[in-house]
Design a protein around this motif. Structure first.
Motif, PDB file in Angstrom:
ATOM      1  N   LYS A 133      -0.445  10.444   3.049  1.00  0.00           N
ATOM      2  CA  LYS A 133       0.924  10.668   2.636  1.00  0.00           C
ATOM      3  C   LYS A 133       1.368  12.087   2.769  1.00  0.00           C
ATOM      4  O   LYS A 133       2.421  12.475   3.326  1.00  0.00           O
ATOM      5  N   ASP A 171       7.913   5.521  -3.185  1.00  0.00           N
ATOM      6  CA  ASP A 171       6.958   4.460  -2.895  1.00  0.00           C
ATOM      7  C   ASP A 171       6.979   3.626  -1.667  1.00  0.00           C
ATOM      8  O   ASP A 171       6.151   2.823  -1.058  1.00  0.00           O
ATOM      9  N   THR A 172       8.474   3.573  -1.170  1.00  0.00           N
ATOM     10  CA  THR A 172       8.750   2.445  -0.150  1.00  0.00           C
ATOM     11  C   THR A 172       9.089   3.221   1.071  1.00  0.00           C
ATOM     12  O   THR A 172       9.991   4.225   0.876  1.00  0.00           O
ATOM     13  N   THR A 219       8.551  -2.213   2.187  1.00  0.00           N
ATOM     14  CA  THR A 219       7.122  -2.143   2.239  1.00  0.00           C
ATOM     15  C   THR A 219       6.777  -1.018   1.602  1.00  0.00           C
ATOM     16  O   THR A 219       7.438   0.281   1.866  1.00  0.00           O
ATOM     17  N   THR A 220       5.570  -0.751   0.698  1.00  0.00           N
ATOM     18  CA  THR A 220       5.088   0.422   0.065  1.00  0.00           C
ATOM     19  C   THR A 220       3.969   1.132   1.169  1.00  0.00           C
ATOM     20  O   THR A 220       3.656   0.444   2.022  1.00  0.00           O
ATOM     21  N   PHE A 221       3.841   2.267   0.732  1.00  0.00           N
ATOM     22  CA  PHE A 221       3.062   2.970   1.669  1.00  0.00           C
ATOM     23  C   PHE A 221       1.292   2.389   1.222  1.00  0.00           C
ATOM     24  O   PHE A 221       0.685   2.660   2.211  1.00  0.00           O
ATOM     25  N   ASP A 222       1.253   2.098   0.215  1.00  0.00           N
ATOM     26  CA  ASP A 222      -0.102   1.453  -0.216  1.00  0.00           C
ATOM     27  C   ASP A 222      -0.200   0.241   0.842  1.00  0.00           C
ATOM     28  O   ASP A 222      -1.537  -0.076   1.129  1.00  0.00           O
ATOM     29  N   GLU A 223       0.800  -0.609   0.992  1.00  0.00           N
ATOM     30  CA  GLU A 223       0.477  -1.842   1.823  1.00  0.00           C
ATOM     31  C   GLU A 223       0.512  -1.372   3.249  1.00  0.00           C
ATOM     32  O   GLU A 223      -0.151  -1.963   3.830  1.00  0.00           O
TER      33      GLU A 223
END
Length: 73
Positions: free
Chosen positions: A37, A59-60, A25-29
């Motif tokens: 962040k 990113d994840t 899972t990405t932080f954008d998701e």
């Protein structure tokens, strides 16, 4: 408590609700913007007694777990 569980605890506390995420899972998701962040990383540094460098690029969730493991050694 293992790093993964502790990280999910921080994510859940930060979001104020249960976070459904896995290591891919990405932080954008997760709907984290750049300020989120930064705040999250500061909480993680405090929780794990570590310091991230200014050049941190993850990113994840899994990437962050690996970075925490690396810094805890």
């Amino acid at each position: 408590m293992d790093i993964k569980s502790a990280l999910y605890e921080v994510l859940t506390e930060y979001k104020g609700k249960e976070v459904a995420a896995d290591e891919a899972t990405t932080f954008d998701e997760l709907d984290f913007d750049s300020l989120d962040k930064v705040d999250l990383l500061m909480q993680i540094e405090e929780k794990f007694n570590i310091t991230f460098g200014d050049d941190l690029q993850v990113d994840t969730v899994g990437g962050l777990i690996e970075k925490i493991k690396e810094l805890k050694k």
